[in-house]
Design an enzyme around this catalytic site. Structure first.
Site, PDB file in Angstrom:
ATOM      1  N   GLU A  79       0.203  -1.270  -0.044  1.00  0.00           N
ATOM      2  CA  GLU A  79      -0.051  -0.304   0.369  1.00  0.00           C
ATOM      3  C   GLU A  79       0.803   1.095  -0.162  1.00  0.00           C
ATOM      4  OE1 GLU A  79      -0.618  -2.223   2.107  1.00  0.00           O
ATOM      5  OE2 GLU A  79      -2.332  -3.928   1.439  1.00  0.00           O
ATOM      6  N   HIS A  88     -10.564  -5.121  10.590  1.00  0.00           N
ATOM      7  CA  HIS A  88     -10.904  -4.917   9.407  1.00  0.00           C
ATOM      8  C   HIS A  88     -12.346  -3.849   9.188  1.00  0.00           C
ATOM      9  CE1 HIS A  88      -8.491  -7.818   8.426  1.00  0.00           C
ATOM     10  NE2 HIS A  88      -8.289  -7.884   7.060  1.00  0.00           N
TER      11      HIS A  88
END
Lengths: 394, 411
Positions: free
Chosen positions: B147, B216
Site C-alpha cells: 500500500e 478490518h
C-alpha cells in the site's frame, strides 16, 4: 547547458578574452568548442546483473567548462547558504550538497528536461541543475515571496514543474514510490522519457523502496533509482545501518551499477547508460559513491562520527571540482587565471542573488490560506480569535 | 452521551433475537441479493438527493423494536411510491460505483485504477469487475500488496497529470500509506507553491462490517480528517455513490471516498443521464422541525429506521446525510440548526477524535446561539471492534439508542 542563462549579458568567450593579455586574443573560443575529447573515468564501473559501460567517456571543452562553472556555482551557493543559516536568515532544516555536485551536473549532461528527476531534501543543487535560478533558491531558503515555492516550502521543498523537477521531499524514502509513479505516468503516456529517483544510503533501507522497485520491475517502468551514497545516514555510517552496503546489488533481480560519484564524467556515462537501459529493460539502480563535506544538516557539525582527516582526505583526493579543473588544465582548455575568474564571477553572482533575495518581501498573510486546495471551496478558516483572521481556503 | 447508551444497550440486548446475527461475511461477496433478509411487512425508506423522500408509515414497525443488524436494503418491488417520474435503471451500490468509474474512464483517458485484485480478479467487492477486460492492464492495474508504495506511485503519477483511482481493499490497509496520503497527497500542492495538483481519488470500503474483526473494521475518516489539502466524502446510496465517484475523479484536489462494507448491496433506481453530486454538499434525507440529526454512511440507515419510530411517537426529525466529511457543509447544517435548534450527531467513528467530535465543535462554534440544548453525539464505543456478533452490535449505534437520544434531546 542548464545554467547558460545565468551568465552575464556578455558572452562567455568575451569574458575570457577581455581581462587577459594579448595572448588571449590568439586563443580559440573554448566555450563553444565541441571537439570531442575522450577521458577515462577514475575507476571502472562495477556492475550487477548487467554489462558495465566503457570507462572511456566522450566529452568536449565546452562541456567540461560548463561542468566547472556549474559545480563552482553550486559549491559557492551551498557555502553561502551555510553563512546565511549561521546569520539566522535561513531557519529550520538546511541540508547542504557540497561535495556531491558531480552527481547533479553529470546527470543533467546525460538527459533532457523532459526526463524527470525527484530527490529528497538535499535538493538545492539539483534544482539549479534543472534550471532553477539562484534568486529562487535563496528567496525560498529565506522564506520570501520570490522563492520557487513562494516561501511556503522551504529548503526541503524545491520544485520546478516546467523542467520536470519533482522535488524536494522531507520524509526519507517517500520520494522513491513517487518517482516510480512518475515513471509509470511516462510509460502510460508513451513519452520515451525516464525518471531518476534519487535517495541516500540511509533511505536505501526503507521498505517502500523495495516495494516500489518490485512494482517497477513487474510493470517494466522506466525508473532509474539512484543511491547517492555519501556513506553516512545522518550520524550512522553505512556499515552500521546496512547489512549489505553494496547498494547497487540490493535490487537483486534489478541490474545495478556502481559509479564514482565524484567524477562528473563517470556520472554522465552511467546516467546515459541507465537511460538507454531503462527505456528498453525497465528499472536499474545506480549507486553513486560520493561524499558530503558538511554534516547531515546545519545542526550537525559532521565531525562526531567521522574524522576531520577523512573529510580533508576526500577533499584533497576526490573533490569533483578539482578533478575537472585538473582535466581542463591538463588538456589546456583554459588557464588557471581564467578558471579563477570563473570562480570570482560565480561568487559575485551568488552575492548578487542573495542581495536580491533579501529584498524580496515575506509572503502576504493571505498566502497562509492559498494553494491548500486546487480551487476555492468556499471553505473558511479562522484564526485563534475568530473575528480577526478569517479566510476562504483556496 | 456515553451514559445514555449503556443503559439502552442492556435493554437492547434483551430484545435481540434476530437470527441474522450469525451472518457470514463471505456471503457478502458471493451472493449479493440474498444477503439481507427482508422482514415481511417492513417498510423501507428510499431517499433521493433531490429531497423527495418516500417512506411507509407502518404501525407494525412499532412492534419490531429489535436490534437492527442489517443495513436496510431496498427490494426491487418494495414500495410502489418509490419510483420517481424519471425512468432510470436499477442497480446495486457497487454497480453504481463501477458505472461511475467506467463512465469517467471512457470520458478521460488519463483515469486509471490501481489496487490489489482490481484487475483480473474483478475487485474484492466487485467494484472494478469487467474494467480490466475493457480497458487493459495499463489502465486497470493489479498491484502487489504494498500500500505504501502503490499509493505513493499513484500520487507521483497524479503529479504529472494522470488521474489515478487508488483502491484500498479495506480502508484500514491505507494506514500503511498514511505518510504518502498525509505528506505527499495532501500537502504537495501547498509546499510546491501551487505548481503541482494531485487529482487522485483514494477509495475503499471501511466501517464496521459483519464480524470482520478489529483490524478490518476501521473508520479511517477520523485519522485522515486533519490532513490539510484533502477532501473526504462518504457515499451512502447508489445515487450518491455514482455521483460522488464521478465528482471525485473530476476534482483537481485529492479526494478520499469512503464506502462502507455493508452498503454495497443496496439497490436503487438511478437516472440514465450523466450526473454528478457536489462533493461539498450535504444531502437532506428527511426534512423536519424538531431536531436535526446529522449522520453519514451506514448510520444513515439506522437513523432512518429510528426516524420511523420517532415519527410514530410524534417527533419530526430532520435527517441530513452530511456526505462531505471534509469540509463540512456548514451551510446546509447551519440552516437546519437555525430551524430546529437541536442537534444529534450519529456516526460510526469512535467517540474520541471522530468526525462527530469535529462536527460537534464546528456546530458549537458556528451556531451556538441557535442551540436550545447541548449537542448530542452518538458514536461507536472507543474499543477495538470485537469479533463476537452480539458484542459487535453494541459497538455501533443502534436505532433504539437514537430514539432514546432524540427523546432526551427534545424533553
Amino acid at each position: 547547458m542548464a545554467l547558460s542563462y545565468l551568465r552575464s549579458s556578455s558572452s562567455r568567450s568575451a569574458n575570457f578574452l577581455k581581462p587577459l593579455s594579448s595572448a588571449a586574443s590568439l586563443r580559440r573560443p573554448i566555450s563553444t568548442d565541441t571537439t570531442p575529447i575522450t577521458v577515462e573515468t577514475s575507476v571502472p564501473f562495477t556492475s550487477h546483473q548487467c554489462e558495465a559501460p566503457s570507462r572511456s567517456v566522450e566529452t568536449n571543452p565546452s562541456e567540461l567548462l560548463t561542468f566547472f562553472r556549474d559545480m563552482a556555482l553550486m559549491r559557492r551557493m551551498e557555502i553561502a547558504a551555510d553563512s546565511l543559516y549561521k546569520a539566522k536568515l535561513i531557519r529550520g532544516f538546511c541540508h547542504l550538497y557540497d561535495g556531491q555536485e558531480a552527481v547533479a551536473v553529470g546527470m543533467e549532461a546525460a538527459i533532457t528536461k523532459k526526463d524527470c528527476i525527484i530527490t529528497a531534501y538535499r535538493d538545492h543543487c539539483i534544482f539549479i541543475g534543472r534550471g532553477g535560478t539562484l534568486l529562487e533558491v535563496f528567496a525560498e531558503l529565506m522564506g520570501r515571496q520570490a522563492g520557487c515555492s513562494k516561501g511556503k516550502g522551504g529548503s526541503m521543498h524545491f520544485y520546478k514543474k516546467d523542467s520536470n523537477f519533482y522535488g524536494g521531499h522531507g520524509i526519507v524514502g517517500a520520494q522513491v514510490p513517487l518517482g516510480c509513479g512518475l515513471a509509470f505516468a511516462q510509460k502510460y503516456s508513451k513519452d520515451e522519457t525516464v525518471t531518476f529517483a534519487l535517495y541516500g544510503d540511509g533511505a536505501a533501507n526503507q521498505g517502500q523502496l523495495f516495494e516500489a522497485l518490485n512494482i517497477s520491475a513487474l510493470w517494466d517502468l522506466p525508473a532509474i533509482l539512484v543511491c547517492e551514497n555519501n556513506h553516512y545516514g545522518m550520524g550512522t555510517a553505512e556499515w552500521r545501518a546496512a547489512k549489505s552496503p553494496a547498494y547497487y546489488k540490493r535490487g537483486d533481480y534489478v541490474p545495478g551499477l556502481k559509479v564514482d560519484g565524484m567524477d562528473a564524467l563517470a556520472v554522465k556515462q552511467a546516467c546515459k547508460f541507465a537511460k538507454e537501459h531503462a527505456l528498453k529493460n525497465g528499472p536499474i539502480i545506480l549507486e553513486m559513491d560520493t561524499y558530503r563535506y558538511h554534516g547531515h544538516s546545519m545542526s550537525d557539525p559532521g565531525s562526531t562520527y567521522r574524522t576531520r582527516d577523512e573529510i580533508s582526505g576526500v577533499r584533497q583526493e576526490r573533490d569533483p571540482i578539482e578533478r575537472v579543473r585538473k582535466l581542463i588544465l591538463s588538456h589546456d582548455l583554459a588557464t588557471e587565471k581564467e578558471l579563477k575568474d570563473i570562480e570570482k564571477e560565480v561568487r559575485k553572482e551568488v552575492d548578487d542573488a542573495i542581495a536580491q533575495a533579501k529584498e524580496s518581501p515575506m509572503p502576504e498573510p493571505s498566502e497562509l490560506f492559498s494553494n491548500v486546495y486546487a480551487k476555492s471551496l468556499g471553505v473558511e478558516s479562522f484564526g485563534a480569535d475568530r473575528k480577526e483572521v478569517r479566510a476562504t481556503l483556496a | 452521551m456515553a451514559t445514555s447508551f449503556h443503559g439502552v444497550g442492556a435493554a437492547v440486548a434483551a430484545l435481540s433475537s434476530s437470527p441474522s446475527n450469525s451472518f457470514d461475511s463471505k456471503k457478502l461477496l458471493c451472493s449479493p441479493r440474498r444477503s439481507f433478509p427482508v422482514r415481511k411487512g417492513a417498510s423501507f425508506v428510499v431517499a433521493r438527493s433531490d429531497g423527495s423522500v418516500n417512506f411507509d408509515l407502518n404501525p407494525k414497525a412499532r412492534r419490531a423494536q429489535q436490534l437492527i443488524v442489517n443495513a436496510v436494503a431496498t427490494k426491487s418491488d418494495s414500495s410502489p411510491a418509490s419510483s420517481s417520474s424519471k425512468p432510470g435503471h436499477e442497480l446495486l451500490l457497487f454497480e453504481a460505483l463501477r458505472e461511475g468509474l467506467e463512465e469517467e474512464m471512457d470520458r478521460d483517458p488519463r483515469v486509471c485504477v490501481m489496487g490489489e485484485d482490481v484487475g483480473h480478479y474483478g475487485g474484492s467487492y466487485k467494484v472494478t469487475r469487467g474494467l480490466a477486460e475493457k480497458f487493459g492492464d495499463l489502465r486497470v492495474l493489479d498491484t502487489p500488496i504494498a500500500e505504501n508504495s502503490f499509493t505513493g506511485m499513484g500520487i507521483g503519477a497524479a503529479m504529472t497529470g494522470l488521474r489515478p483511482v487508488v483502491e484500498g481493499m479495506n480502508m484500514g490497509f491505507l494506514l500503511l500509506a498514511f505518510n504518502q496520503i498525509s505528506n505527499n497527497c495532501g500537502m504537495l500542492h501547498y509546499t510546491s507553491g501551487g505548481q503541482f495538483t494531485i487529482p487522485i481519488v483514494i477509495r475503499g470500503p471501511g466501517g464496521v462490517g459483519r464480524q470482520l474483526g478489529a483490524e478490518h473494521s476501521q473508520r479511517l475518516e477520523s485519522y485522515f480528517q486533519s490532513i490539510p489539502g484533502i477532501q473526504m466524502v462518504a457515499c451512502s446510496t447508489p445515487y450518491n455513490a455514482k455521483g460522488l465517484m464521478k465528482a471525485a475523479i473530476r476534482s483537481e484536489n485529492p479526494v478520499i471516498l469512503f464506502e462502507h462494507v455493508l452498503l454495497y448491496n443496496l439497490k436503487e433506481r438511478i437516472p440514465d443521464e450523466d450526473y454528478i453530486c457536489n462533493l461539498e454538499e450535504a444531502e437532506m434525507v428527511r426534512p423536519g422541525e424538531h431536531v436535526t440529526i446529522l449522520t453519514y454512511s451506514r448510520m444513515r440507515y439506522h437513523v432512518m429506521q429510528a426516524a420511523k419510530t420517532l415519527v410514530n411517537k410524534g417527533y419530526d426529525p430532520e435527517v441530513i446525510d452530511i456526505r462531505s466529511l471534509k469540509p463540512f457543509d456548514l451551510h446546509t447544517i447551519g440552516n437546519s440548526v437555525k430551524k430546529t435548534h437541536r442537534v444529534l450527531i450519529v456516526e460510526e467513528c469512535m467517540r474520541t477524535g471522530g468526525i462527530g467530535a469535529s462536527l460537534t465543535a464546528a456546530v458549537t462554534e458556528n451556531f451556538h446561539d441557535y442551540l436550545d440544548a447541548p449537542i448530542m453525539c452518538l458514536s461507536s464505543q472507543d474499543v477495538p471492534t470485537p469479533y463476537a456478533g452480539t458484542l459487535e452490535e453494541w459497538t455501533v449505534v443502534q436505532p433504539a439508542q437514537i430514539v432514546t437520544a432524540v427523546e432526551q434531546l427534545c424533553k
